[in-house]
Design a protein around this motif. Sequence first.
Motif, PDB file in Angstrom:
ATOM      1  N   ALA A 167       0.838  -1.207   0.000  1.00  0.00           N
ATOM      2  CA  ALA A 167       0.000   0.000   0.000  1.00  0.00           C
ATOM      3  C   ALA A 167       0.873   1.257   0.000  1.00  0.00           C
ATOM      4  O   ALA A 167       0.604   2.215  -0.735  1.00  0.00           O
ATOM      5  N   GLY A 168       1.930   1.274   0.814  1.00  0.00           N
ATOM      6  CA  GLY A 168       2.825   2.423   0.854  1.00  0.00           C
ATOM      7  C   GLY A 168       3.557   2.629  -0.457  1.00  0.00           C
ATOM      8  O   GLY A 168       3.715   3.760  -0.927  1.00  0.00           O
ATOM      9  N   CYS A 169       3.992   1.533  -1.073  1.00  0.00           N
ATOM     10  CA  CYS A 169       4.698   1.643  -2.358  1.00  0.00           C
ATOM     11  C   CYS A 169       3.768   2.150  -3.458  1.00  0.00           C
ATOM     12  O   CYS A 169       4.185   2.954  -4.305  1.00  0.00           O
ATOM     13  N   ILE A 170       2.526   1.691  -3.452  1.00  0.00           N
ATOM     14  CA  ILE A 170       1.571   2.175  -4.452  1.00  0.00           C
ATOM     15  C   ILE A 170       1.317   3.667  -4.261  1.00  0.00           C
ATOM     16  O   ILE A 170       1.257   4.433  -5.234  1.00  0.00           O
ATOM     17  N   ALA A 171       1.195   4.110  -3.024  1.00  0.00           N
ATOM     18  CA  ALA A 171       1.037   5.545  -2.757  1.00  0.00           C
ATOM     19  C   ALA A 171       2.262   6.314  -3.253  1.00  0.00           C
ATOM     20  O   ALA A 171       2.136   7.390  -3.849  1.00  0.00           O
ATOM     21  N   GLN A 172       3.441   5.764  -3.026  1.00  0.00           N
ATOM     22  CA  GLN A 172       4.667   6.419  -3.500  1.00  0.00           C
ATOM     23  C   GLN A 172       4.708   6.490  -5.021  1.00  0.00           C
ATOM     24  O   GLN A 172       5.164   7.493  -5.585  1.00  0.00           O
ATOM     25  N   ILE A 173       4.245   5.452  -5.696  1.00  0.00           N
ATOM     26  CA  ILE A 173       4.226   5.471  -7.165  1.00  0.00           C
ATOM     27  C   ILE A 173       3.342   6.610  -7.669  1.00  0.00           C
ATOM     28  O   ILE A 173       3.740   7.371  -8.565  1.00  0.00           O
TER      29      ILE A 173
END
Length: 130
Positions: free
Chosen positions: A33-39
Amino acid sequence: MPWLELFGWFGSVIVIISMMELRLMRLLFINLAGCIAQIFYHIALSVWPMDGPTVVLVIIQIASLYRLLAPRPGDSRDAVVPTRAEDPYLRYLLAHHADDVRDFTPSSTAPMIRNRPLSSCAARTRSGTY
């Protein structure tokens, strides 16, 4: 601070929080979830060099989650081992995991869940009423 920067910080905080998680499955989901937000944050700012490693992390996490969640036919870890209710290992296992069994299967008839001694359960098991 504009909303976009707050969103980027939010994604970073999620990734940091996920690293404090001890359970692998939860770590992977939170980190994903955090990586998708960062993307999304990197795309909004056109920071393409940062998106590459983050996309690779997302792919690795999805692959790991698939391997963990995929059914494994014939997996020996799921084998049924015959045991008696008075066996010491069963007694230990039920005592050790009683909270988890109570939380995740409240309708369970496991003797430790209903605070009955295993010896009383053994009599019911032999009579077939367990």
